[in-house]
Design an enzyme around this catalytic site. Structure first.
Site, PDB file in Angstrom:
ATOM      1  N   GLN A  33      19.843  -2.163  27.149  1.00 52.83           N
ATOM      2  CA  GLN A  33      20.653  -2.802  28.267  1.00 52.83           C
ATOM      3  C   GLN A  33      19.858  -3.926  28.742  1.00 52.83           C
ATOM      4  O   GLN A  33      18.749  -4.396  28.643  1.00 52.83           O
ATOM      5  CB  GLN A  33      20.691  -1.729  29.247  1.00 52.83           C
ATOM      6  CG  GLN A  33      19.599  -1.089  29.784  1.00 52.83           C
ATOM      7  CD  GLN A  33      19.754   0.371  30.310  1.00 52.83           C
ATOM      8  OE1 GLN A  33      20.671   0.702  30.278  1.00 52.83           O
ATOM      9  NE2 GLN A  33      18.425   1.131  30.038  1.00 52.83           N
ATOM     10  N   HIS A  64      17.386   9.462  46.614  1.00 53.07           N
ATOM     11  CA  HIS A  64      16.382  10.089  45.908  1.00 53.07           C
ATOM     12  C   HIS A  64      16.083  11.408  46.683  1.00 53.07           C
ATOM     13  O   HIS A  64      15.425  12.311  46.154  1.00 53.07           O
ATOM     14  CB  HIS A  64      15.045   9.251  45.764  1.00 53.07           C
ATOM     15  CG  HIS A  64      15.404   8.101  44.780  1.00 53.07           C
ATOM     16  ND1 HIS A  64      14.748   6.742  44.881  1.00 53.07           N
ATOM     17  CD2 HIS A  64      15.579   8.114  43.582  1.00 53.07           C
ATOM     18  CE1 HIS A  64      15.161   6.053  43.956  1.00 53.07           C
ATOM     19  NE2 HIS A  64      15.697   6.827  43.025  1.00 53.07           N
ATOM     20  N   GLU A 108      12.711   9.964  29.979  1.00 56.26           N
ATOM     21  CA  GLU A 108      13.321   8.313  30.236  1.00 56.26           C
ATOM     22  C   GLU A 108      13.541   7.758  28.819  1.00 56.26           C
ATOM     23  O   GLU A 108      12.582   7.652  28.138  1.00 56.26           O
ATOM     24  CB  GLU A 108      12.450   7.626  31.132  1.00 56.26           C
ATOM     25  CG  GLU A 108      12.802   6.004  30.893  1.00 56.26           C
ATOM     26  CD  GLU A 108      14.177   5.816  31.586  1.00 56.26           C
ATOM     27  OE1 GLU A 108      15.203   5.229  30.896  1.00 56.26           O
ATOM     28  OE2 GLU A 108      14.851   6.548  32.648  1.00 56.26           O
ATOM     29  N   GLY A 141      17.336  11.801  26.475  1.00 51.80           N
ATOM     30  CA  GLY A 141      17.511  13.144  27.448  1.00 51.80           C
ATOM     31  C   GLY A 141      18.334  14.218  26.854  1.00 51.80           C
ATOM     32  O   GLY A 141      17.880  15.645  26.848  1.00 51.80           O
ATOM     33  N   ASP A 158      18.920  12.421  36.717  1.00 53.87           N
ATOM     34  CA  ASP A 158      19.170  11.177  37.529  1.00 53.87           C
ATOM     35  C   ASP A 158      19.785   9.978  36.306  1.00 53.87           C
ATOM     36  O   ASP A 158      18.757   9.034  35.950  1.00 53.87           O
ATOM     37  CB  ASP A 158      17.796  10.472  37.637  1.00 53.87           C
ATOM     38  CG  ASP A 158      17.749   9.401  38.618  1.00 53.87           C
ATOM     39  OD1 ASP A 158      18.897   8.846  39.076  1.00 53.87           O
ATOM     40  OD2 ASP A 158      16.817   8.631  39.081  1.00 53.87           O
ATOM     41  N   SER A 159      20.953  10.042  35.969  1.00 56.22           N
ATOM     42  CA  SER A 159      21.363   9.206  35.045  1.00 56.22           C
ATOM     43  C   SER A 159      22.225   7.920  35.592  1.00 56.22           C
ATOM     44  O   SER A 159      22.639   7.935  36.600  1.00 56.22           O
ATOM     45  CB  SER A 159      22.410  10.250  34.195  1.00 56.22           C
ATOM     46  OG  SER A 159      23.525  10.546  35.234  1.00 56.22           O
ATOM     47  N   ASP A 161      25.397   5.589  34.950  1.00 53.24           N
ATOM     48  CA  ASP A 161      27.168   5.879  34.822  1.00 53.24           C
ATOM     49  C   ASP A 161      27.346   6.310  33.497  1.00 53.24           C
ATOM     50  O   ASP A 161      26.655   5.963  32.460  1.00 53.24           O
ATOM     51  CB  ASP A 161      27.895   4.822  35.324  1.00 53.24           C
ATOM     52  CG  ASP A 161      27.905   4.638  36.722  1.00 53.24           C
ATOM     53  OD1 ASP A 161      28.275   5.504  37.642  1.00 53.24           O
ATOM     54  OD2 ASP A 161      27.257   3.570  37.128  1.00 53.24           O
ATOM     55  N   PRO A 165      24.207   4.095  26.885  1.00 51.00           N
ATOM     56  CA  PRO A 165      23.111   5.332  26.743  1.00 51.00           C
ATOM     57  C   PRO A 165      23.372   6.429  27.629  1.00 51.00           C
ATOM     58  O   PRO A 165      22.725   7.246  27.203  1.00 51.00           O
ATOM     59  CB  PRO A 165      21.817   4.814  26.797  1.00 51.00           C
ATOM     60  CG  PRO A 165      22.176   3.198  27.579  1.00 51.00           C
ATOM     61  CD  PRO A 165      23.479   2.874  27.382  1.00 51.00           C
TER      62      PRO A 165
END
EC number: 2.5.1.16
Length: 284
Positions: A33, A64, A108, A141, A158-159, A161, A165
């Site tokens: 990206q 967070h 990650e 993930g 914690d993705s 949208d 990926p």
């Protein structure tokens, strides 16, 4: 006269959000990206992926804190935590504030996100990547979730949208593997977008969660740069015990943890599960 530069996010149909770029610190394409870090007069440093705001120096604390302290304090005895995504280190930062947490695995997909976050957004991780309790795994993930044999008390997804990926982190298959990796009283929480703009995200996740968990719902937090109203954070657990914890118990756990957050409080924790009608209607 210097021409103004704006970063325009077009994540939603018929709607755009623009942030003025006062200084560009980083602009590069990784394998997955396009990453940018720039300065904005209101929000400080801003991280975007393919022009979509992921986090900012100014308002990241809300997201967070709520994605972390709600499940950990509701659980009450979380020792092993899994973070899927979260390459900026903000979730790890908040998780590691809990001295009771003994081990954190963070998965990650993009090493580039971690590397430049350390360099350009150190205020997000605040040294979390150097904590001995953190095990950083560079992997997809979804692949990790399928293959892991470990059990976790809390799983935090914690993705990005559900495009590109990040799309595989919203599938029934992924959620099924996550459910298997939870301990008996474990909790999974997920980022499910802004229901007013992205209702399908919440509906699809709740449909999957209802099939997998005894307790399946969401809770809300309002983050200024995630526009469109409150953001939905999915909640799934094999037990109803964690969500039914009373305020007095939460207050005691909060005090014992020695936290000093800027958004989370035990009262906000309880209130976040009170859902407006338009959100409830998105549940299958």
């Amino acid at each position: 006269m210097t021409k103004e530069v704006w970063n325009t996010e077009r994540l939603h149909d018929h709607f755009a959000q623009s942030l003025r770029v006062s200084e560009m610190y980083y602009d590069s394409k990784t394998e997955h990206q396009r990453l940018k870090v720039f300065q904005n007069g209101t929000f400080g440093r801003v991280l975007t992926l393919d022009d979509v705001v992921q986090t900012t120096e100014g308002d990241n604390f809300i997201y967070h804190e709520m994605l972390t302290h709600v499940p950990i304090l509701a659980h009450g005895a979380a020792k092993r935590v899994l973070i899927i995504g979260g390459g900026d280190g903000g979730i790890a930062r908040e998780v590691l504030k809990h001295a009771s947490v003994e081990h954190v695995t963070m998965v990650e997909i993009d090493a580039g996100v971690v590397d430049f976050s350390k360099e350009y957004l150190p205020m997000l991780s605040q040294g979390a990547f150097d904590d001995a309790r953190l095990n950083l795994v560079i992997n997809d993930g979804a692949v990790f979730m399928k293959e892991t044999e470990d059990k976790f008390d809390v799983i935090i997804v914690d993705s990005t949208d559900p495009i590109g990926p990040g799309e595989v982190l919203f599938t029934d298959t992924f959620y099924g593997h996550a459910a298997r990796a939870l301990t008996e009283d474990g909790i999974i929480v997920t980022q499910n977008g802004v229901p007013f703009m992205q209702g399908d995200e919440l509906t699809n996740t709740m449909r999957a969660f209802q099939a997998l968990f005894q307790d399946a719902t969401c809770y809300l937090a309002t983050i200024p740069t995630y526009v469109g109203g409150p953001m939905a954070l999915g909640w799934g657990s094999h037990s109803t015990k964690a969500r039914s914890v009373d305020l007095t118990t939460l207050e005691a756990r909060f005090a014992a943890a020695g936290l000093s957050p800027d958004y989370y409080t035990p009262e906000v924790h309880k209130a976040a599960f009170a859902l407006p009608g338009y959100v409830k209607k998105l549940f299958p």
